[in-house]
Enzyme design. Structure first.
Site, PDB file in Angstrom:
ATOM      1  N   PRO A   1       0.854  -1.203   0.000  1.00  0.00           N
ATOM      2  CA  PRO A   1       0.000   0.000   0.000  1.00  0.00           C
ATOM      3  C   PRO A   1       0.883   1.243   0.000  1.00  0.00           C
ATOM      4  O   PRO A   1       1.297   1.731   1.053  1.00  0.00           O
ATOM      5  CB  PRO A   1      -0.796  -0.142   1.299  1.00  0.00           C
ATOM      6  CG  PRO A   1       0.087  -0.945   2.190  1.00  0.00           C
ATOM      7  CD  PRO A   1       0.909  -1.844   1.315  1.00  0.00           C
TER       8      PRO A   1
ATOM      9  N   ASP B   1       6.149   2.609   1.437  1.00  0.00           N
ATOM     10  CA  ASP B   1       5.204   1.614   1.940  1.00  0.00           C
ATOM     11  C   ASP B   1       4.576   2.180   3.213  1.00  0.00           C
ATOM     12  O   ASP B   1       5.262   2.388   4.213  1.00  0.00           O
ATOM     13  CB  ASP B   1       5.954   0.308   2.216  1.00  0.00           C
ATOM     14  CG  ASP B   1       5.027  -0.831   2.603  1.00  0.00           C
ATOM     15  OD1 ASP B   1       3.874  -0.564   3.010  1.00  0.00           O
ATOM     16  OD2 ASP B   1       5.462  -1.999   2.513  1.00  0.00           O
ATOM     17  N   HIS B   2       3.254   2.420   3.153  1.00  0.00           N
ATOM     18  CA  HIS B   2       2.582   3.067   4.284  1.00  0.00           C
ATOM     19  C   HIS B   2       2.496   2.154   5.500  1.00  0.00           C
ATOM     20  O   HIS B   2       2.114   2.599   6.596  1.00  0.00           O
ATOM     21  CB  HIS B   2       1.172   3.509   3.878  1.00  0.00           C
ATOM     22  CG  HIS B   2       0.824   4.888   4.364  1.00  0.00           C
ATOM     23  ND1 HIS B   2       1.055   5.318   5.637  1.00  0.00           N
ATOM     24  CD2 HIS B   2       0.261   5.947   3.715  1.00  0.00           C
ATOM     25  CE1 HIS B   2       0.638   6.559   5.778  1.00  0.00           C
ATOM     26  NE2 HIS B   2       0.168   6.976   4.629  1.00  0.00           N
ATOM     27  N   ARG B   3       2.861   0.880   5.362  1.00  0.00           N
ATOM     28  CA  ARG B   3       2.854  -0.016   6.515  1.00  0.00           C
ATOM     29  C   ARG B   3       4.057   0.224   7.423  1.00  0.00           C
ATOM     30  O   ARG B   3       4.004  -0.074   8.618  1.00  0.00           O
ATOM     31  CB  ARG B   3       2.859  -1.479   6.052  1.00  0.00           C
ATOM     32  CG  ARG B   3       1.629  -1.892   5.268  1.00  0.00           C
ATOM     33  CD  ARG B   3       1.800  -3.291   4.713  1.00  0.00           C
ATOM     34  NE  ARG B   3       2.914  -3.357   3.753  1.00  0.00           N
ATOM     35  CZ  ARG B   3       3.288  -4.478   3.135  1.00  0.00           C
ATOM     36  NH1 ARG B   3       2.648  -5.624   3.391  1.00  0.00           N
ATOM     37  NH2 ARG B   3       4.292  -4.452   2.285  1.00  0.00           N
TER      38      ARG B   3
END
Length: 508
Positions: free
Chosen positions: A305, A478-480
């Site tokens: 994401p 990566d938004h994680r």
């Protein structure tokens, strides 16, 4: 007596399961030495020359240029321990298919430089990316003829290897060495695998995980196939043939007639399956480097994401600093090296972006080293060479390593090790004349910094309007692994170093 050994496409490492033959370096009948390159192949990582671990005479080649072969498929056969001049005892070198040793082979010594003999059959001891030849194979498979001549099919004493060591003449040579050799028998290629009775219990012998995945995705039971490889090994060609046969039966009923001994050529898988694409056009296969890039980008889009932020920066002082460095003498410093140095400094401050996500453990793994990848466009497609331990290099070392890897990428000489293991990627798309982009993260990394072209633009500098060298920087992450505050802080620090290179002095 000559011994025919089969050399198979070795494991090229990094999970590669197939390779495309680009160029043959030897012909049938050529004499090869131990570890002499015999074929140039292209994998999903790079182009490599494959050396043969045996020395002798090439008796057969398998596969044409442009054809893809799975790991473990035969590449060629070599007659070792035979005269190099093609005299008695050598197989027929002009068949182009697998051949066996002729009956009554000669016992003379190999010609100098041929590499044949006992040492050739045992291997060289060298290693090719996870493939070692240090010890003789546990089981050597000799290519055997389907039929023998009457002279070779009698008692054991008349067989190819049945000449007694005691039956020698006064000069020490075998009587068979002076007699004309029997014609070498041709070996026919195995017929394609057909659907038959399921074998017994136990694991199904399959040449590679790629074959298992191909069968699984198409709902094909591997136990219903008879493999055409050695000892019933199921090859990729066997699975593709079974899928084409199934597609043909689904389109039209088969007539109730006995099957032919040699089935007619089947249409390709693309032709057998209905397609919604319009007629005409040019089809470009996704294979080799381009296919690997397509698979990796698709996986990145599916699993990561990502989000992108960008900022404009005044690069005037950075360009002046580079000019001053190069005017002082010594090796020239590239702009990419300065940007890489800025990246490593920013990653030291924001280590969250130098990481990857372990999805099985549900953990973010932060790394203590920076292996910096950089995008390089080549004739074969986009590749991402990796500079090892970029955080420990200065600008001169980075410049030299970037130049070396770029040249190797353009020549197709990058090894799989030089294309894997990156932890962060720098993408200088400004060389294509564009200002900005939203790059796709290079899976499994957590972020990529994009750099646009540096061009003169109106800019407010020290309260006044001036013409400055402006660049657009973008960060896809990566938004994680972090939130927007961390990503924004990283990008702002990079922009500050671009605008005021003296900020880097803190990290030297």
């Amino acid at each position: 007596m000559a011994q025919v050994l089969e050399f198979k496409l070795p494991d090229l490492g990094e999970g590669l399961t197939e390779a495309e033959i680009v160029r043959w370096l030897v012909q049938v009948g050529d004499v090869v030495a131990v570890d002499q390159p015999v074929v140039e192949v292209e994998t999903a990582k790079a182009m490599v020359e494959v050396p043969c671990p045996y020395g002798g005479v090439v008796t057969a080649r398998f596969g044409e240029e442009g054809e893809e072969l799975p790991v473990g498929a035969p590449l060629l056969t070599v007659a070792v321990g035979a005269p190099a001049d093609g005299g008695p005892g050598l197989p027929d070198a002009g068949t182009g298919t697998g051949t066996s040793t002729a009956a009554g082979s000669g016992a003379g010594t190999p010609a100098p430089g041929s590499g044949a003999g006992k040492g050739s059959a045992e291997g060289s001891g060298n290693v090719l990316v996870g493939y070692g030849t240090g010890a003789p194979p546990a089981r050597r498979r000799r290519v055997r003829p389907t039929a023998l001549t009457s002279a070779a099919s009698g008692t054991p004493g008349a067989s190819a290897g049945g000449t007694s060591g005691a039956a020698t003449s006064a000069n020490g040579s075998s009587p068979a060495a002076t007699a004309p050799a029997a014609p070498a028998a041709r070996v026919t290629a195995p017929a394609p695998a057909t659907v038959g009775t399921a074998p017994g219990e136990g694991p199904v012998p399959v040449i590679s995980p790629l074959v298992r995945r191909l069968a699984r995705e198409n709902g094909l039971d591997l136990r219903e196939l008879h493999g055409s490889g050695p000892d019933g090994l199921i090859l990729r060609a066997d699975v593709e043939y079974a899928l084409r046969a199934a597609a043909g039966r689904a389109q039209a009923p088969q007539p109730a007639t006995a099957p032919a001994a040699h089935p007619a050529p089947q249409p390709s898988a693309a032709a057998a399956r209905p397609s919604s694409a319009p007629a005409g056009g040019v089809r470009v296969p996704l294979k080799g480097v381009r296919g690997a890039v397509a698979d990796k980008l698709s996986r990145s889009r599916r699993e990561i994401p990502d989000a992108t932020c960008w900022v404009d920066a005044d690069a005037t002082e950075l360009m002046r600093a580079r000019t001053a460095m190069n005017a002082a003498g010594g090796p020239k410093i590239s702009l990419l090296a300065l940007l890489a140095r800025i990246c490593t400094a920013a990653l030291a401050r924001y280590p969250e972006l130098n990481s990857f996500v372990d999805t099985e453990a549900r953990e973010v793994v932060q790394l203590d080293h920076v292996h910096l990848g950089f995008a390089a466009q080549t004739e074969r497609g986009l590749v991402v060479p990796v500079v090892r331990d970029a955080h420990a290099r200065d600008a001169e070392s980075l410049t030299a390593e970037f130049a070396r890897l770029t040249e190797a990428a353009r020549d197709g000489r990058l090894t799989p090790a030089e294309l894997t293991g990156g932890t962060f990627t720098l993408n200088n798309y400004g060389v294509f004349g564009v200002d900005g982009s939203t790059p796709i993260v290079n899976h499994p990394e957590a972020a990529m910094l994009g750099v646009g072209r540096i061009v003169p633009k109106p800019w407010v500098h020290e309260g006044e309007l001036a013409v400055r060298q402006v660049v657009q920087l973008s960060l896809t992450f990566d938004h994680r692994v972090c939130d927007g505050g961390t990503a924004g802080g990283f990008l702002r620090h990079v922009a500050d170093c671009v605008e005021q290179p003296a900020v880097l002095l803190r990290t030297l």
